[in-house]
Design a protein around this motif. Sequence first.
Motif, mmCIF file in Angstrom:
data_model
loop_
_atom_site.group_PDB
_atom_site.id
_atom_site.type_symbol
_atom_site.label_atom_id
_atom_site.label_comp_id
_atom_site.label_asym_id
_atom_site.label_seq_id
_atom_site.Cartn_x
_atom_site.Cartn_y
_atom_site.Cartn_z
ATOM 1 N N GLU A 15 0.741 -1.219 -0.022
ATOM 2 C CA GLU A 15 -0.067 0.162 0.087
ATOM 3 C C GLU A 15 0.758 1.159 -0.092
ATOM 4 O OE1 GLU A 15 1.119 -1.037 4.389
ATOM 5 O OE2 GLU A 15 0.346 -2.105 2.510
ATOM 6 N N ARG A 16 2.218 1.125 0.088
ATOM 7 C CA ARG A 16 2.856 2.183 0.335
ATOM 8 C C ARG A 16 3.922 2.539 -0.943
ATOM 9 N NH1 ARG A 16 3.729 4.583 5.092
ATOM 10 N NH2 ARG A 16 5.667 5.534 4.599
ATOM 11 N N TRP A 17 3.762 1.445 -1.809
ATOM 12 C CA TRP A 17 4.704 1.613 -3.035
ATOM 13 C C TRP A 17 4.299 2.866 -4.126
ATOM 14 C CZ3 TRP A 17 4.826 -4.204 -4.084
ATOM 15 C CH2 TRP A 17 5.186 -4.679 -3.052
ATOM 16 N N ALA A 18 3.108 3.198 -4.073
ATOM 17 C CA ALA A 18 3.030 4.151 -5.173
ATOM 18 C C ALA A 18 3.449 5.517 -4.457
ATOM 19 C CB ALA A 18 1.561 4.581 -5.320
ATOM 20 N N GLY A 19 3.426 5.766 -3.201
ATOM 21 C CA GLY A 19 3.684 7.123 -2.608
ATOM 22 C C GLY A 19 5.277 7.015 -2.471
ATOM 23 N N VAL A 20 6.117 5.733 -2.307
ATOM 24 C CA VAL A 20 7.592 5.663 -2.555
ATOM 25 C C VAL A 20 7.945 6.114 -3.976
ATOM 26 C CG1 VAL A 20 9.355 3.847 -2.651
ATOM 27 C CG2 VAL A 20 7.918 3.900 -0.804
ATOM 28 N N CYS A 21 7.354 5.761 -4.970
ATOM 29 C CA CYS A 21 7.537 5.968 -6.310
ATOM 30 C C CYS A 21 7.608 7.505 -6.570
ATOM 31 C CB CYS A 21 6.897 5.544 -7.423
ATOM 32 S SG CYS A 21 7.282 3.814 -7.532
ATOM 33 N N ASP A 22 6.268 8.255 -6.042
ATOM 34 C CA ASP A 22 6.273 9.855 -6.154
ATOM 35 C C ASP A 22 7.070 10.419 -5.565
ATOM 36 O OD1 ASP A 22 3.875 8.924 -7.539
ATOM 37 O OD2 ASP A 22 2.466 9.380 -6.066
ATOM 38 N N SER A 23 7.848 9.850 -4.040
ATOM 39 C CA SER A 23 8.746 10.512 -3.392
ATOM 40 C C SER A 23 10.009 10.630 -4.110
ATOM 41 C CB SER A 23 8.744 10.165 -2.004
ATOM 42 O OG SER A 23 9.473 8.798 -2.102
ATOM 43 N N ILE A 24 10.441 9.203 -4.833
ATOM 44 C CA ILE A 24 11.429 9.381 -5.598
ATOM 45 C C ILE A 24 11.505 10.332 -6.684
ATOM 46 C CG2 ILE A 24 13.040 7.825 -7.114
ATOM 47 C CD1 ILE A 24 11.834 5.371 -5.583
ATOM 48 N N ALA A 25 10.556 10.323 -7.544
ATOM 49 C CA ALA A 25 10.221 11.211 -8.593
ATOM 50 C C ALA A 25 10.456 12.781 -8.083
ATOM 51 C CB ALA A 25 8.965 11.155 -9.159
ATOM 52 N N ALA A 26 9.982 13.252 -6.776
ATOM 53 C CA ALA A 26 10.297 14.395 -6.431
ATOM 54 C C ALA A 26 11.542 14.768 -5.911
ATOM 55 C CB ALA A 26 9.229 14.612 -5.337
ATOM 56 N N SER A 27 12.194 13.769 -5.709
ATOM 57 C CA SER A 27 13.665 13.638 -5.146
ATOM 58 C C SER A 27 14.947 13.789 -6.079
ATOM 59 C CB SER A 27 13.681 12.711 -4.001
ATOM 60 O OG SER A 27 15.055 12.683 -3.362
ATOM 61 N N PHE A 28 14.543 13.271 -7.315
ATOM 62 C CA PHE A 28 15.804 12.833 -8.233
ATOM 63 C C PHE A 28 15.374 13.376 -9.531
ATOM 64 C CE2 PHE A 28 18.578 9.834 -10.246
ATOM 65 C CZ PHE A 28 19.731 10.772 -10.121
ATOM 66 N N SER A 29 16.032 14.372 -10.013
ATOM 67 C CA SER A 29 15.573 14.727 -11.528
ATOM 68 C C SER A 29 16.270 14.143 -12.647
ATOM 69 C CB SER A 29 15.968 16.430 -11.481
ATOM 70 O OG SER A 29 17.366 16.304 -11.543
ATOM 71 N N GLN A 30 16.940 13.013 -12.412
ATOM 72 C CA GLN A 30 17.633 12.321 -13.529
ATOM 73 C C GLN A 30 17.032 10.882 -13.686
ATOM 74 O OE1 GLN A 30 22.003 12.519 -13.816
ATOM 75 N NE2 GLN A 30 21.905 13.432 -11.724
ATOM 76 N N GLU A 31 17.226 10.034 -14.695
ATOM 77 C CA GLU A 31 16.591 8.762 -14.864
ATOM 78 C C GLU A 31 16.804 7.746 -13.789
ATOM 79 O OE1 GLU A 31 14.903 7.776 -17.777
ATOM 80 O OE2 GLU A 31 14.777 9.984 -18.195
ATOM 81 N N TRP A 32 15.980 7.069 -13.350
ATOM 82 C CA TRP A 32 15.925 6.348 -12.391
ATOM 83 C C TRP A 32 14.962 4.917 -12.471
ATOM 84 C CZ3 TRP A 32 11.358 5.196 -9.543
ATOM 85 C CH2 TRP A 32 10.441 6.242 -9.686
ATOM 86 N N GLU A 33 15.340 3.874 -11.687
ATOM 87 C CA GLU A 33 14.518 2.522 -11.864
ATOM 88 C C GLU A 33 14.236 2.264 -10.288
ATOM 89 O OE1 GLU A 33 16.129 -0.721 -13.892
ATOM 90 O OE2 GLU A 33 18.150 -0.572 -12.570
ATOM 91 N N LEU A 34 13.357 1.691 -10.135
ATOM 92 C CA LEU A 34 12.929 1.093 -8.473
ATOM 93 C C LEU A 34 12.869 -0.357 -8.943
ATOM 94 C CD1 LEU A 34 12.414 1.152 -5.382
ATOM 95 C CD2 LEU A 34 9.879 1.450 -6.589
ATOM 96 N N ILE A 35 13.371 -1.247 -8.283
ATOM 97 C CA ILE A 35 13.582 -2.604 -8.366
ATOM 98 C C ILE A 35 12.873 -3.203 -6.778
ATOM 99 C CG2 ILE A 35 14.534 -4.700 -8.715
ATOM 100 C CD1 ILE A 35 16.887 -2.901 -10.016
#
Length: 201
Positions: A15-35
């Motif tokens: 239930e927390r993973w969408a929020g995790v992804c949103d926080s990464i997107a707001a924290s990092f402006s370069q290309e990233w992946e979450l595994i």
Amino acid sequence: MTPKLSLLMTAIRRERWAGVCDSIAASFSQEWELIICGPHEPEKSLLDRGNVKYICDFGSPSRCQQRAFLAAEGEFVARMDDDGLWLPGAIDRAFALNPGRSQAVAVIFTEGENYNRAMVHEEHFHKRAHRLFQGLLFPDHWIVTSASVFALRQDALAIGGFDCIFETSAISTLDYGIRLQNYGVQIVMLPGVSIHHTHMP
């Protein structure tokens, strides 16, 4: 396009993973992946984002962390927990310190609402701040307790990644950081809190 950063997440709190992804997107402006590695498959909407991978595994957190690491494609890797939310711009600030072959960047984190206030200071993350580590044969100034270290994936591969002999990701992460420094990578602390975690006793 090869991502700049692969974030490795042993995960059970779907239930927390969408929020995790949103926080990464707001924290990092370069290309990233979450595994994400764990027993629960993410929602299709999360996988449809295009930079989220999933590995099904029912093993220990350390094994899941290592499997996520072996699937990483980014130039840099860092592990994280699925109860952590990155602060806006925090990962960009870490990369502004120019991590590379000679240097990795560790971040300050908090756990829970009533977290230990000593955790927001860099000194808390050095070996010398913890009696538990006294007598171990590595320098007192080494970083030992950061939750996430941004390191070159090639350096992490050279030391074998995370040791699955440890059951918990916390202990395998401690060991990983010590082995990185033993390999010759200097770990520096990024000032200020970068990620907030909840706490599960």
